[in-house]
Design a protein around this motif. Sequence first.
Motif, short mmCIF file in Angstrom:
data_model
loop_
_atom_site.label_atom_id
_atom_site.label_comp_id
_atom_site.label_asym_id
_atom_site.label_seq_id
_atom_site.Cartn_x
_atom_site.Cartn_y
_atom_site.Cartn_z
N HIS A 98 0.86 -1.25 -0.08
CA HIS A 98 0.19 0.03 -0.12
C HIS A 98 0.94 1.15 0.01
N ASN A 99 1.32 1.66 -1.29
CA ASN A 99 2.42 2.61 -1.32
C ASN A 99 2.07 4.01 -1.29
N ILE A 100 1.82 4.25 0.16
CA ILE A 100 1.51 5.76 0.47
C ILE A 100 2.36 6.56 0.13
N ILE A 101 3.70 6.36 0.07
CA ILE A 101 4.47 7.35 -0.60
C ILE A 101 5.07 6.68 -1.69
N SER A 102 4.60 7.28 -2.92
CA SER A 102 5.09 6.85 -4.37
C SER A 102 5.88 7.81 -4.90
N THR A 103 7.14 7.49 -5.44
CA THR A 103 8.06 8.52 -5.89
C THR A 103 8.72 8.07 -7.13
#
Length: 666
Positions: free
Chosen positions: A592-597
């Motif tokens: 659950h990639n809350i921080i996707s960069t």
Amino acid sequence: MLRRKVHATATTSLSRYSSTTTTTHGRHFQYLQCSKLPTLYFQRSLPRLPIPLLDNTCQRFLAAVQPLLSPSELGHTQQVLTQFREGIGMELHAKLKDIDDRNKHTSYISQPWFDMYLSDRAPLPLNYNPLLVMKSDIRPEYQEQIVRTTNLIISSLRFWRSLQNNLLEPEVYHMNPKKSDTASYRRWMKVAPKALATYASYAFKAFPLDMSQYHRLFGTSRIPRLGKDELVHAPESKHILVMRRGHMYAVNVLDSSGFIESPSVIMGRLKAVLQLDGQREAAEVPLGVLTSAQRDEWAKARAHLVKSSHNADILHREVDASLFCVCLDTPEDGVFQEENQVPLLKHLLGGKATNRWFDKSISLLISADGTASVHFEHSWGDGVAVLRYFNEVYKDTLELPFVSTDSPHTPADGDTGNVRAINFDIDNQTKSSVEEAFAKNSAVMNSLEMNLLKYPRINKKTCKQYGLSPDSIIQLSFQLAYRQAFNKYVGTYESCSTSAFRHGRTETMRPCSTATQAFCEAVLKPESSKPSANELRSMIDKCSKMHGQLTKEAAMGQGFDRHLFALRHVAQLEGVQQPDLYETEAYKRINHNIISTSTLGSDALLAGSFGPVVKDGLGIGYSIQNDFAGAIVTTYKDLADGKVFINSLESAFNKIYNIIEQSSTK
């Protein structure tokens, strides 16, 4: 490789390249590059993407989830992971190895990754299609909308024709370009046995990259189907799709023999589009909006649309088969403002969708002020191919643009054979589908928030000065910013290319580590118990070392995300019940990639953006330029607070910069 010298005006270039048919059919005009090594020279000798050892994957997964779990959750994960490694995981791994052995022409991740993209039913804007905005041309005579569009089209076609004719330079990552990006290197490569060329290149510390995705850069469309989309490809096409105020036009840019038309002819045809478009109101039913819809909804609408043989023919022939899409926006759509970039960036990223066809592999978006952007559909390929195209085209238009505001054009008024208005038969059902798609896209775009930060004290120069890895510093700053703003650590995604391998795609690098966690906790301690600047600097160096190691592992195909993804895919193929590992809180939380960069290192890039990958997440496009570190953060209203994060990020930058500066002076 043939490169042209910069000339003072485009009038000179126009006289050189379009005065005669012989000149425009010459190599200097028709090809952007004429490589001494064929484009696909290294493709055959590229190594295969390795499947990691199952034990290594399990160890890496456990290390990555540790900062996200409580002690009891971690203990449960260890138990489940042990059972997986000793049981069903071994069986699935063996089956995956067997599948891989039977498909030596490709990689184990290629087909499952295509299936993942094409089966997802989410709308393309925000969820998948990224945005890259080019820096402007500071010379006004080349920045005008139609002039810049003409030059970008010509450079794109020169890139495409070089690729088609095996004349585009092979994609090679040079560790030391001064020593390997040379004529001598190319001479040695030319005599190396083709089956061993990649390994010969390694001796020069030059690493050839997979180019299997490049052929889909142009002439490719994603076609919506119920359950799973498909990609169609028309490499012999001679025209592009041009959109203006929701209207669609097919514009021939190659002649009957496949040569690029002269600059004056292409500019004349674009001007003819403007003239045609000026004779009618904006499209009452802009069909492009349908490409912003949920994929099954668009598939149903398209199936109804093509019940008309007329619609089916022109949709396939003029839209799907076009080489690429050019969207000419109006002043009402916005222009670039340095002090307030958000309105235009939001419009370019998704906007009203009335003047877009999101299904094309590549779309050039040209704002009324000449601001140029690339919007691309993601299923067919990754950033390596798109960034190569983006950089080459930008450089080509700067070095010697073919037209300027002073250049003459060949009038194309009434030339319906080369400038064709695309008109569909639209009934009430299609009109209703467009209205519904428009309303849904508007609701999503209205819920999107965007926040920007430009931080001057951390940049390429300061990183070099203090011996820092720019990417590790930025990623560490994201972790500190999130921890101090929201008091927790979350699943974080950084994409890493595996294009050093045949049919490689990407691997996930997990920047949230035990090292970054330890640093963040230390920095946020009360002043009385906080470690010294030197101790904190040592922790930064440890974070950087771990970040470098994780990045190296990912680039070498030794991450864990794609391996676990492929094992689950095998279980689905075999009809095996999903292993317990994939039901654990650990697996769910890290994915659950809350921080996707995402970052793209490019001197041509003005801004890059994409949407959050989960509803409560942050989509962070970032870069380190010569004079600042920048981040563009997208969030959904009331589900994540981008403004709080951006403010915290500035604070995190300040803390890290102060530590670096203080430790260097002691």
